[in-house]
Write an enzyme that holds these catalytic residues in place. Sequence first.
Site, PDB file in Angstrom:
ATOM      1  N   THR A 287       0.867  -1.182   0.000  1.00  0.00           N
ATOM      2  CA  THR A 287       0.000   0.000   0.000  1.00  0.00           C
ATOM      3  C   THR A 287       0.905   1.234   0.000  1.00  0.00           C
ATOM      4  O   THR A 287       1.979   1.243   0.605  1.00  0.00           O
ATOM      5  CB  THR A 287      -0.950   0.021   1.218  1.00  0.00           C
ATOM      6  OG1 THR A 287      -0.197  -0.196   2.411  1.00  0.00           O
ATOM      7  CG2 THR A 287      -2.024  -1.051   1.111  1.00  0.00           C
TER       8      THR A 287
ATOM      9  N   SER B 117       5.438  -1.309  -1.389  1.00  0.00           N
ATOM     10  CA  SER B 117       4.868  -0.649  -2.564  1.00  0.00           C
ATOM     11  C   SER B 117       5.930   0.139  -3.320  1.00  0.00           C
ATOM     12  O   SER B 117       6.784   0.793  -2.724  1.00  0.00           O
ATOM     13  CB  SER B 117       3.758   0.306  -2.116  1.00  0.00           C
ATOM     14  OG  SER B 117       3.386   1.156  -3.191  1.00  0.00           O
TER      15      SER B 117
ATOM     16  N   TYR C 239       5.142  -1.026 -10.311  1.00  0.00           N
ATOM     17  CA  TYR C 239       4.328  -0.443 -11.376  1.00  0.00           C
ATOM     18  C   TYR C 239       5.287  -0.180 -12.531  1.00  0.00           C
ATOM     19  O   TYR C 239       6.444   0.204 -12.307  1.00  0.00           O
ATOM     20  CB  TYR C 239       3.725   0.894 -10.951  1.00  0.00           C
ATOM     21  CG  TYR C 239       2.558   0.804  -9.999  1.00  0.00           C
ATOM     22  CD1 TYR C 239       1.445   0.024 -10.285  1.00  0.00           C
ATOM     23  CD2 TYR C 239       2.550   1.544  -8.807  1.00  0.00           C
ATOM     24  CE1 TYR C 239       0.364  -0.035  -9.415  1.00  0.00           C
ATOM     25  CE2 TYR C 239       1.470   1.495  -7.932  1.00  0.00           C
ATOM     26  CZ  TYR C 239       0.380   0.699  -8.248  1.00  0.00           C
ATOM     27  OH  TYR C 239      -0.687   0.649  -7.385  1.00  0.00           O
TER      28      TYR C 239
ATOM     29  N   THR D  90       2.072  -5.398 -10.412  1.00  0.00           N
ATOM     30  CA  THR D  90       0.646  -5.042 -10.329  1.00  0.00           C
ATOM     31  C   THR D  90       0.139  -4.808 -11.740  1.00  0.00           C
ATOM     32  O   THR D  90       0.619  -3.922 -12.455  1.00  0.00           O
ATOM     33  CB  THR D  90       0.454  -3.810  -9.430  1.00  0.00           C
ATOM     34  OG1 THR D  90       0.916  -4.169  -8.133  1.00  0.00           O
ATOM     35  CG2 THR D  90      -1.006  -3.396  -9.355  1.00  0.00           C
TER      36      THR D  90
ATOM     37  N   LYS E 126      -0.095  -9.627  -9.783  1.00  0.00           N
ATOM     38  CA  LYS E 126      -1.157  -9.194  -8.858  1.00  0.00           C
ATOM     39  C   LYS E 126      -2.260  -8.491  -9.651  1.00  0.00           C
ATOM     40  O   LYS E 126      -1.981  -7.580 -10.432  1.00  0.00           O
ATOM     41  CB  LYS E 126      -0.556  -8.233  -7.828  1.00  0.00           C
ATOM     42  CG  LYS E 126      -1.554  -7.580  -6.882  1.00  0.00           C
ATOM     43  CD  LYS E 126      -0.810  -6.817  -5.784  1.00  0.00           C
ATOM     44  CE  LYS E 126      -1.729  -6.163  -4.788  1.00  0.00           C
ATOM     45  NZ  LYS E 126      -2.273  -4.885  -5.234  1.00  0.00           N
TER      46      LYS E 126
ATOM     47  N   HIS F 179      -7.363  -4.853  -6.323  1.00  0.00           N
ATOM     48  CA  HIS F 179      -6.684  -3.642  -5.862  1.00  0.00           C
ATOM     49  C   HIS F 179      -7.479  -2.984  -4.725  1.00  0.00           C
ATOM     50  O   HIS F 179      -7.578  -1.755  -4.640  1.00  0.00           O
ATOM     51  CB  HIS F 179      -6.531  -2.657  -7.034  1.00  0.00           C
ATOM     52  CG  HIS F 179      -5.308  -1.789  -6.949  1.00  0.00           C
ATOM     53  ND1 HIS F 179      -4.286  -1.835  -7.856  1.00  0.00           N
ATOM     54  CD2 HIS F 179      -4.959  -0.818  -6.060  1.00  0.00           C
ATOM     55  CE1 HIS F 179      -3.368  -0.931  -7.553  1.00  0.00           C
ATOM     56  NE2 HIS F 179      -3.745  -0.303  -6.454  1.00  0.00           N
TER      57      HIS F 179
ATOM     58  N   ARG G 156     -10.163  -0.386  -5.756  1.00  0.00           N
ATOM     59  CA  ARG G 156      -9.774   0.993  -6.077  1.00  0.00           C
ATOM     60  C   ARG G 156      -9.594   1.218  -7.571  1.00  0.00           C
ATOM     61  O   ARG G 156      -9.320   2.327  -7.994  1.00  0.00           O
ATOM     62  CB  ARG G 156      -8.468   1.333  -5.344  1.00  0.00           C
ATOM     63  CG  ARG G 156      -8.626   1.318  -3.847  1.00  0.00           C
ATOM     64  CD  ARG G 156      -7.303   1.164  -3.138  1.00  0.00           C
ATOM     65  NE  ARG G 156      -6.488   2.349  -3.101  1.00  0.00           N
ATOM     66  CZ  ARG G 156      -6.669   3.357  -2.253  1.00  0.00           C
ATOM     67  NH1 ARG G 156      -7.635   3.308  -1.373  1.00  0.00           N
ATOM     68  NH2 ARG G 156      -5.868   4.406  -2.266  1.00  0.00           N
TER      69      ARG G 156
ATOM     70  N   ASP H 198      -6.106 -11.092  -2.006  1.00  0.00           N
ATOM     71  CA  ASP H 198      -6.343  -9.962  -1.102  1.00  0.00           C
ATOM     72  C   ASP H 198      -7.660  -9.298  -1.441  1.00  0.00           C
ATOM     73  O   ASP H 198      -8.283  -9.569  -2.464  1.00  0.00           O
ATOM     74  CB  ASP H 198      -5.171  -8.969  -1.073  1.00  0.00           C
ATOM     75  CG  ASP H 198      -5.027  -8.134  -2.341  1.00  0.00           C
ATOM     76  OD1 ASP H 198      -6.017  -7.930  -3.074  1.00  0.00           O
ATOM     77  OD2 ASP H 198      -3.903  -7.658  -2.588  1.00  0.00           O
TER      78      ASP H 198
ATOM     79  N   GLY I  58      -4.407  -5.285   3.338  1.00  0.00           N
ATOM     80  CA  GLY I  58      -4.053  -3.917   2.965  1.00  0.00           C
ATOM     81  C   GLY I  58      -4.498  -2.895   3.997  1.00  0.00           C
ATOM     82  O   GLY I  58      -3.729  -2.503   4.898  1.00  0.00           O
TER      83      GLY I  58
HETATM   84  C1  FNR Z   1      -3.443  -0.088  -2.219  1.00  0.00           C
HETATM   85  N1  FNR Z   1      -3.094  -1.116  -3.084  1.00  0.00           N
HETATM   86  C2  FNR Z   1      -1.931  -1.024  -3.807  1.00  0.00           C
HETATM   87  N2  FNR Z   1      -1.550  -2.049  -4.619  1.00  0.00           N
HETATM   88  C3  FNR Z   1      -0.401  -1.995  -5.289  1.00  0.00           C
HETATM   89  O1  FNR Z   1      -0.091  -2.943  -6.006  1.00  0.00           O
HETATM   90  N3  FNR Z   1       0.426  -0.915  -5.156  1.00  0.00           N
HETATM   91  C4  FNR Z   1       0.122   0.142  -4.362  1.00  0.00           C
HETATM   92  O2  FNR Z   1       0.897   1.086  -4.259  1.00  0.00           O
HETATM   93  C5  FNR Z   1      -1.104   0.117  -3.687  1.00  0.00           C
HETATM   94  N4  FNR Z   1      -1.470   1.145  -2.895  1.00  0.00           N
HETATM   95  C6  FNR Z   1      -2.608   1.068  -2.144  1.00  0.00           C
HETATM   96  C7  FNR Z   1      -2.938   2.107  -1.281  1.00  0.00           C
HETATM   97  C8  FNR Z   1      -4.038   1.982  -0.458  1.00  0.00           C
HETATM   98  C9  FNR Z   1      -4.362   3.101   0.480  1.00  0.00           C
HETATM   99  C10 FNR Z   1      -4.858   0.825  -0.509  1.00  0.00           C
HETATM  100  C11 FNR Z   1      -6.044   0.667   0.380  1.00  0.00           C
HETATM  101  C12 FNR Z   1      -4.557  -0.184  -1.393  1.00  0.00           C
HETATM  102  C13 FNR Z   1      -3.893  -2.356  -3.135  1.00  0.00           C
HETATM  103  C14 FNR Z   1      -3.412  -3.348  -2.073  1.00  0.00           C
HETATM  104  O3  FNR Z   1      -2.190  -3.920  -2.429  1.00  0.00           O
HETATM  105  C15 FNR Z   1      -4.400  -4.509  -1.897  1.00  0.00           C
HETATM  106  O4  FNR Z   1      -4.690  -5.076  -3.137  1.00  0.00           O
HETATM  107  C16 FNR Z   1      -5.685  -4.080  -1.211  1.00  0.00           C
HETATM  108  O5  FNR Z   1      -5.448  -3.107  -0.220  1.00  0.00           O
HETATM  109  C17 FNR Z   1      -6.368  -5.285  -0.573  1.00  0.00           C
HETATM  110  O6  FNR Z   1      -7.614  -4.956  -0.059  1.00  0.00           O
HETATM  111  P1  FNR Z   1      -7.886  -4.548   1.474  1.00  0.00           P
HETATM  112  O7  FNR Z   1      -7.134  -5.523   2.348  1.00  0.00           O
HETATM  113  O8  FNR Z   1      -7.421  -3.152   1.638  1.00  0.00           O
HETATM  114  O9  FNR Z   1      -9.364  -4.692   1.567  1.00  0.00           O
END
Ligand code: FNR
Length: 361
Positions: free
Chosen positions: A80, A108, A131, A157, A229, A253, A256, A284, A307
Site C-alpha cells: 500500500t 509498494s 508499477y 501489479t 497481482k 486492488h 480501487r 487480497d 491492505g
Molecule cells: C493499495 N493497493 C496497492 N496495490 C499496489 O499494487 N500498489 C500500491 O501502491 C497500492 N497502494 C494502495 C494504497 C491503499 C491506500 C490501498 C487501500 C490499497 C492495493 C493493495 O495492495 C491490496 O490489493 C488491497 O489493499 C487489498 O484490499 P484490502 O485488504 O485493503 O481490503
Amino acid sequence: MADEIVNVNEYQVLARQALPKMYYDFYAGGAEDEHTLKENVQAFQRIIFLPRVLVDVSNVALSTTILGYNISAPIMIAPTAMHKLAHPEGELATARAAAKSNTIMILSFSASCTVEEVAASCDAVRFFQLYVYKRRDIAVNLVQRAEKSGYKAIVLTADTPRLGRREADIKNKLIVPQLKNLEGLMSMEVVSDKGSNLEAYANETMDPSLCWRDIAWLKSITNLPILIKGILTREDATKAMEIGAAGIIVSNHGARQLDYTPATISVLEEVVQAVGGKVPVFLDGGVRRGTDIFKALALGAQAVLVGRPVVFGLAAKGEAGVKKVMQMLKDELELTMALAGCPSVKDINRSHVRTERQRLQ
Ligand code: FNR
C-alpha cells in the site's frame, strides 16, 4: 470505544480520528460507487463453515511456507502506498512490525521510504511491488535496486494501466508527496490544479501499453520470481502460467480500480482450478477476520494479503498497531482452525466451507 481493541475493524475508527480527512479518505476509499469495496467484505460473510468435531486441536499450527520462506501464519502485508501519510515512521514501522510478526511485507513501488531504507530497517522477508511507467528505465532501476537490497520477489501489479476513479480523492483535491523511490529519477511536480493530483500524475506516468508480452522483458531484467497481482479470471490465470509467473495474486486492488469487479473471494476458486496447483495462488481484498483467512485457504489460497487494516493500525498506533493487527488476525485464525477441527493449515480444505453458489444449487 473501550480501551481494548478487540478486532481489526476498530482500528479503522481510530485511524479516522487520527488522520486528516484527505488521507483517511485516500486509505479507506474505493472507486466510483464503491460497490466492489463493500462486496469484498460482504462476500466473505456469505460463506459458511462446515466444522469437524472431535479432532485433537490441543496444538494448532499456523505456520506455512511461501516461495520457500517460512512465515508464522498465511497472512502477508499487501503493498500500500505512502505509509508516511499514516504515520511519521511510515514503511519503516510497518517493516519492523512485519519482522516481529515473522511475516512477509510487500513494499509498494509508491512507498514513502526507499527500498534501501526499508531493507536496512528490518530483516523481514520482503517482496517488491512494481508499477511499470512509460519510462521503462525506472522499472529497471527499481527492480535492480530491490534485488540488490535482498527483496525476494517482484510483485507486478497488472490492474493499473490507469488509475481508477476515486471520487473522494477528486473532491479532496488529493495531493501526495514525492515518491521516495523516484527521488533523483523523476520529479512528482503538480500536474493538475483540479481534482486528484495522484490521478493526474498516475495517468501521465503509468504505461497503459504494458501487456503480456512485456513479461519476457521483465524477466530479462531480474532473476527474482515474478508474481502477478490483479488476476480475477481463469483466462488471465492461464496466461500468467503460460508466461511463467511464479505465483498469482487474486486481487481487485482493494476495489480501487474497476468498480463492479467481483469480490475476490468469489472468483478465487475458479482461478485456483485454472492454476491446478502449479504455482501458489494468493488473495487480497476485504480480509478483516481470521474466519476470512480460513475461507480463502479452504477455497485454495496459499495465503492472504492484508491492505487497509495494516494502514489503519499504523495510523492509530504505529509499529505496535500493525503488530497488533497481525496478532489479532492470527489469533482469530487459530481459534477458527480449532473450532473447525483443523490442527494445521494443511488440514484446511474445500469440505470445510459452503459458498453461496453451493447453497443455491
Ligand atoms: C493499495 N493497493 C496497492 N496495490 C499496489 O499494487 N500498489 C500500491 O501502491 C497500492 N497502494 C494502495 C494504497 C491503499 C491506500 C490501498 C487501500 C490499497 C492495493 C493493495 O495492495 C491490496 O490489493 C488491497 O489493499 C487489498 O484490499 P484490502 O485488504 O485493503 O481490503
